[in-house]
Motif scaffolding. Sequence first.
Motif, PDB file in Angstrom:
ATOM      1  N   ALA A  26       0.839  -1.193   0.000  1.00  0.00           N
ATOM      2  CA  ALA A  26       0.000   0.000   0.000  1.00  0.00           C
ATOM      3  C   ALA A  26       0.874   1.242   0.000  1.00  0.00           C
ATOM      4  O   ALA A  26       2.055   1.199   0.364  1.00  0.00           O
ATOM      5  CB  ALA A  26      -0.889  -0.007   1.228  1.00  0.00           C
ATOM      6  N   ALA A  27       0.275   2.321  -0.413  1.00  0.00           N
ATOM      7  CA  ALA A  27       1.014   3.581  -0.430  1.00  0.00           C
ATOM      8  C   ALA A  27       1.412   3.960   0.982  1.00  0.00           C
ATOM      9  O   ALA A  27       0.722   3.647   1.947  1.00  0.00           O
ATOM     10  CB  ALA A  27       0.124   4.668  -1.021  1.00  0.00           C
ATOM     11  N   GLY A  28       2.532   4.602   1.115  1.00  0.00           N
ATOM     12  CA  GLY A  28       3.031   4.994   2.420  1.00  0.00           C
ATOM     13  C   GLY A  28       2.172   6.065   3.036  1.00  0.00           C
ATOM     14  O   GLY A  28       1.329   6.677   2.382  1.00  0.00           O
ATOM     15  N   PRO A  29       2.363   6.304   4.342  1.00  0.00           N
ATOM     16  CA  PRO A  29       1.558   7.327   5.005  1.00  0.00           C
ATOM     17  C   PRO A  29       1.916   8.700   4.506  1.00  0.00           C
ATOM     18  O   PRO A  29       3.049   8.956   4.078  1.00  0.00           O
ATOM     19  CB  PRO A  29       1.936   7.155   6.475  1.00  0.00           C
ATOM     20  N   GLY A  30       0.949   9.601   4.595  1.00  0.00           N
ATOM     21  CA  GLY A  30       1.224  10.973   4.222  1.00  0.00           C
ATOM     22  C   GLY A  30       1.983  11.676   5.321  1.00  0.00           C
ATOM     23  O   GLY A  30       2.156  11.137   6.419  1.00  0.00           O
ATOM     24  N   PRO A  31       2.428  12.878   5.063  1.00  0.00           N
ATOM     25  CA  PRO A  31       3.230  13.604   6.056  1.00  0.00           C
ATOM     26  C   PRO A  31       2.456  13.864   7.340  1.00  0.00           C
ATOM     27  O   PRO A  31       3.036  13.909   8.414  1.00  0.00           O
ATOM     28  CB  PRO A  31       3.613  14.913   5.348  1.00  0.00           C
ATOM     29  N   GLU A  32       1.113  14.049   7.223  1.00  0.00           N
ATOM     30  CA  GLU A  32       0.341  14.333   8.431  1.00  0.00           C
ATOM     31  C   GLU A  32       0.369  13.134   9.368  1.00  0.00           C
ATOM     32  O   GLU A  32       0.522  13.279  10.574  1.00  0.00           O
ATOM     33  CB  GLU A  32      -1.116  14.667   8.067  1.00  0.00           C
ATOM     34  N   ARG A  33       0.220  11.906   8.764  1.00  0.00           N
ATOM     35  CA  ARG A  33       0.202  10.734   9.628  1.00  0.00           C
ATOM     36  C   ARG A  33       1.568  10.500  10.224  1.00  0.00           C
ATOM     37  O   ARG A  33       1.689  10.072  11.363  1.00  0.00           O
ATOM     38  CB  ARG A  33      -0.245   9.506   8.813  1.00  0.00           C
ATOM     39  N   VAL A  34       2.617  10.749   9.456  1.00  0.00           N
ATOM     40  CA  VAL A  34       3.965  10.580   9.987  1.00  0.00           C
ATOM     41  C   VAL A  34       4.175  11.536  11.143  1.00  0.00           C
ATOM     42  O   VAL A  34       4.733  11.177  12.180  1.00  0.00           O
ATOM     43  CB  VAL A  34       4.998  10.829   8.871  1.00  0.00           C
ATOM     44  N   ALA A  35       3.716  12.775  11.005  1.00  0.00           N
ATOM     45  CA  ALA A  35       3.919  13.768  12.063  1.00  0.00           C
ATOM     46  C   ALA A  35       3.205  13.324  13.328  1.00  0.00           C
ATOM     47  O   ALA A  35       3.762  13.393  14.421  1.00  0.00           O
ATOM     48  CB  ALA A  35       3.414  15.126  11.594  1.00  0.00           C
ATOM     49  N   LEU A  36       1.995  12.861  13.223  1.00  0.00           N
ATOM     50  CA  LEU A  36       1.245  12.459  14.404  1.00  0.00           C
ATOM     51  C   LEU A  36       1.862  11.207  15.009  1.00  0.00           C
ATOM     52  O   LEU A  36       1.956  11.081  16.231  1.00  0.00           O
ATOM     53  CB  LEU A  36      -0.218  12.225  14.034  1.00  0.00           C
ATOM     54  N   ASP A  37       2.288  10.272  14.160  1.00  0.00           N
ATOM     55  CA  ASP A  37       2.980   9.079  14.669  1.00  0.00           C
ATOM     56  C   ASP A  37       4.193   9.483  15.493  1.00  0.00           C
ATOM     57  O   ASP A  37       4.429   8.963  16.588  1.00  0.00           O
ATOM     58  CB  ASP A  37       3.452   8.190  13.503  1.00  0.00           C
ATOM     59  N   ALA A  38       4.979  10.390  14.938  1.00  0.00           N
ATOM     60  CA  ALA A  38       6.201  10.803  15.630  1.00  0.00           C
ATOM     61  C   ALA A  38       5.865  11.510  16.928  1.00  0.00           C
ATOM     62  O   ALA A  38       6.523  11.315  17.954  1.00  0.00           O
ATOM     63  CB  ALA A  38       7.020  11.715  14.723  1.00  0.00           C
ATOM     64  N   ALA A  39       4.840  12.347  16.893  1.00  0.00           N
ATOM     65  CA  ALA A  39       4.455  13.074  18.113  1.00  0.00           C
ATOM     66  C   ALA A  39       3.955  12.115  19.180  1.00  0.00           C
ATOM     67  O   ALA A  39       4.297  12.255  20.359  1.00  0.00           O
ATOM     68  CB  ALA A  39       3.382  14.106  17.769  1.00  0.00           C
ATOM     69  N   LEU A  40       3.160  11.155  18.791  1.00  0.00           N
ATOM     70  CA  LEU A  40       2.661  10.174  19.760  1.00  0.00           C
ATOM     71  C   LEU A  40       3.803   9.360  20.339  1.00  0.00           C
ATOM     72  O   LEU A  40       3.811   9.015  21.529  1.00  0.00           O
ATOM     73  CB  LEU A  40       1.649   9.238  19.086  1.00  0.00           C
ATOM     74  N   ALA A  41       4.774   9.024  19.499  1.00  0.00           N
ATOM     75  CA  ALA A  41       5.891   8.205  19.966  1.00  0.00           C
ATOM     76  C   ALA A  41       6.704   8.898  21.046  1.00  0.00           C
ATOM     77  O   ALA A  41       7.365   8.230  21.851  1.00  0.00           O
ATOM     78  CB  ALA A  41       6.792   7.834  18.788  1.00  0.00           C
ATOM     79  N   ARG A  42       6.650  10.212  21.062  1.00  0.00           N
ATOM     80  CA  ARG A  42       7.426  10.946  22.062  1.00  0.00           C
ATOM     81  C   ARG A  42       6.726  11.010  23.407  1.00  0.00           C
ATOM     82  O   ARG A  42       7.330  11.402  24.403  1.00  0.00           O
ATOM     83  CB  ARG A  42       7.704  12.371  21.568  1.00  0.00           C
ATOM     84  N   LEU A  43       5.439  10.656  23.434  1.00  0.00           N
ATOM     85  CA  LEU A  43       4.708  10.730  24.699  1.00  0.00           C
ATOM     86  C   LEU A  43       5.055   9.544  25.582  1.00  0.00           C
ATOM     87  O   LEU A  43       5.282   8.436  25.084  1.00  0.00           O
ATOM     88  CB  LEU A  43       3.203  10.698  24.439  1.00  0.00           C
ATOM     89  N   PRO A  44       5.032   9.720  26.881  1.00  0.00           N
ATOM     90  CA  PRO A  44       5.130   8.569  27.773  1.00  0.00           C
ATOM     91  C   PRO A  44       3.968   7.618  27.510  1.00  0.00           C
ATOM     92  O   PRO A  44       2.891   8.042  27.082  1.00  0.00           O
ATOM     93  CB  PRO A  44       5.017   9.182  29.174  1.00  0.00           C
ATOM     94  N   VAL A  45       4.194   6.334  27.777  1.00  0.00           N
ATOM     95  CA  VAL A  45       3.218   5.299  27.414  1.00  0.00           C
ATOM     96  C   VAL A  45       1.838   5.592  27.993  1.00  0.00           C
ATOM     97  O   VAL A  45       0.815   5.460  27.306  1.00  0.00           O
ATOM     98  CB  VAL A  45       3.709   3.907  27.880  1.00  0.00           C
ATOM     99  N   LYS A  46       1.783   6.015  29.238  1.00  0.00           N
ATOM    100  CA  LYS A  46       0.469   6.216  29.869  1.00  0.00           C
ATOM    101  C   LYS A  46      -0.270   7.388  29.242  1.00  0.00           C
ATOM    102  O   LYS A  46      -1.485   7.322  29.012  1.00  0.00           O
ATOM    103  CB  LYS A  46       0.638   6.418  31.371  1.00  0.00           C
ATOM    104  N   GLN A  47       0.449   8.447  28.918  1.00  0.00           N
ATOM    105  CA  GLN A  47      -0.202   9.591  28.273  1.00  0.00           C
ATOM    106  C   GLN A  47      -0.645   9.210  26.867  1.00  0.00           C
ATOM    107  O   GLN A  47      -1.720   9.584  26.420  1.00  0.00           O
ATOM    108  CB  GLN A  47       0.765  10.778  28.197  1.00  0.00           C
TER     109      GLN A  47
END
Lengths: 446, 164
Positions: free
Chosen positions: B88-109
């Motif tokens: 499938a086509a790769g994620p767009g920049p918006e999804r990558v940005a949100l993925d990266a932002a979520l990854a920086r959060l502590p697990v519980k948050q």
Amino acid sequence: MDPSDERTDAVLGDHFAAYRARTLAHVRPPGALAARRGYVRQRQRRLMTALAAFVALVLGAAGGTYALVDHHGWVGPGGHPTASPASRTPSPGTGESPRPGASPSDAGTGSGAPADTGVPPGFQPQSVTFVSTSSAWLLGSAPCLSPRAWSRCPAVLRSQDGGRTWVGVPAPGDAAYLGDIRFADTRNGWIVVRGPLVAKDPGGASGVLYATHDGGATWHTVSLPGKATRVEAAGGRVWVLARADAPVPSAYLAPIGGDTFTQVWSGPGSGIAVHGRNAFLYGVGRDANELGGDIFVVVKDGTGSEQRGPCDYGHDKSVVLAAATDTMLVGVCGGARSGNTQPKQLAVSFDLGVSWAPIGTPDGVGIVRSVAATGPATFLAGAGMPIRVTRDAGRTWTVALAAPGPDGFGYVGFTDDTHGVALPANGSALYLTTDAGRTWTAHQFP
Amino acid sequence: MSGSFDEFYAAHFGTLVVQVHAGIGNLAEAQDVVQEAFCRAWGRWEQLTGYDDPVAWVRRVAWNVAISRWRRSRTALRYVLRQRVEHAAGPGPERVALDAALARLPVKQRRAVVLFYLADLTTMEIAEDCGVPESTVRSWLHRARAALLDQLSDPEEVRRGPVG
């Protein structure tokens, strides 16, 4: 929520909404089934067939059929019968001997009603097919009643009461053979002859496909480019595996009322499982890239695609597959054998085999030959082992039915979640269950 | 029984994959984890049909499996390698940005944010799911929102409004 949070919430809400939409677009859609509607129809059918079976049972004693030497042995785990054996009920018309080895030219009336005869003495079942909880056929063999150049003749039995009583119907072929019988409904059925039962007997055939479209009253040979090895029927279709001179077999498909087969796949694979309109070819061998291991092909809408199978390295010496629903598959993979032990690996897929999740396995004793998967349970049958069952996705395994001999079982299958059948490898009996495999009735033939 | 399970599976598989994916950032792994959770649900189906919210059970199991695998990175890698290759086509920049932002959060948050925005649970339901007071959940969400907005926002994006 404070005002700044509310503004942030609105912005983030938009981000997550877009995120959800974009992610869902890449998610494999799960197998959507009209399962609830099918489940209700199935319950209605079961009620009707139960009523029909009850009526047939009440009328059956005066109906001119043989009753089996029926132990009424409700055999629970461990194989201890709990009731005394019933006596044999002779059939009216004794002396009308069955006609083993009948060919299409001299079989029944052809009007749709098979010429019923008694069960031939010494009958040993080999393959069974149920089209409902009441209608079933058995393929097996029996000593020939008239002098022949071969020792055993093929025999086919039919039941209309869920396997409690059986009558003989015409059987195609001359000398007895190893094969499978499958019916799609009460009229359309097939027999695959894989090879002679007794190798030294003359008259043996191999790779032959017989078909009937009148419930077994008459049989005829179906031509295929190659020798037939497997047959399965479901969803209004019949599937046949056949091997020609090429090193790999081919899968053929036909509507159940006809004999014109269309090739839909060519490639390694020795087994076939079907459910609804989908077929799943499986086996072990080398794929198109010359990589060894398990073979798994999904044939959907008449088109095949090879996919990664359920077996990991180390458990790819054998594989048996069962389709529990239109999208749910259970695979049993075997490692290298050592005597009567074989390490096993089980996996389940809910998406037509796109991905597999391992589930718990029983011990290594026995060589699995057959697997049956209902929604709630999975049953394993094989050489040197009892029938084992798990009702909790493999966390625990128990003995559902003890083996009557060291050869174990050759087949276990279920018509629905509660009605099942098992055949021991030594052809000694037929085992039936109506309570999801918790208890089994043993039927022996005269 | 298998029919109701199939329906349950069909109705919730996709949304649960979205939620787990937001938590771990790997779509193939998320699908595998949710598959595993449904497999376990199948083994307890009779029990689950008696629950008020069987989806919550499957979600919890999927999350626990995901975290467990994420910690045992070598096991997670083997599972990922066994999956089919996605074309499938790769994620767009918006999804990558949100993925990266979520990854920086502590697990519980991260979990609280996923349950709030993707599972549409209330703070009280999240508190029950996580076994913490509601005030703790509100605190997690407050801090997570701030961190996410900081990661995601650029002046141009905020003025544009909804993304996609």
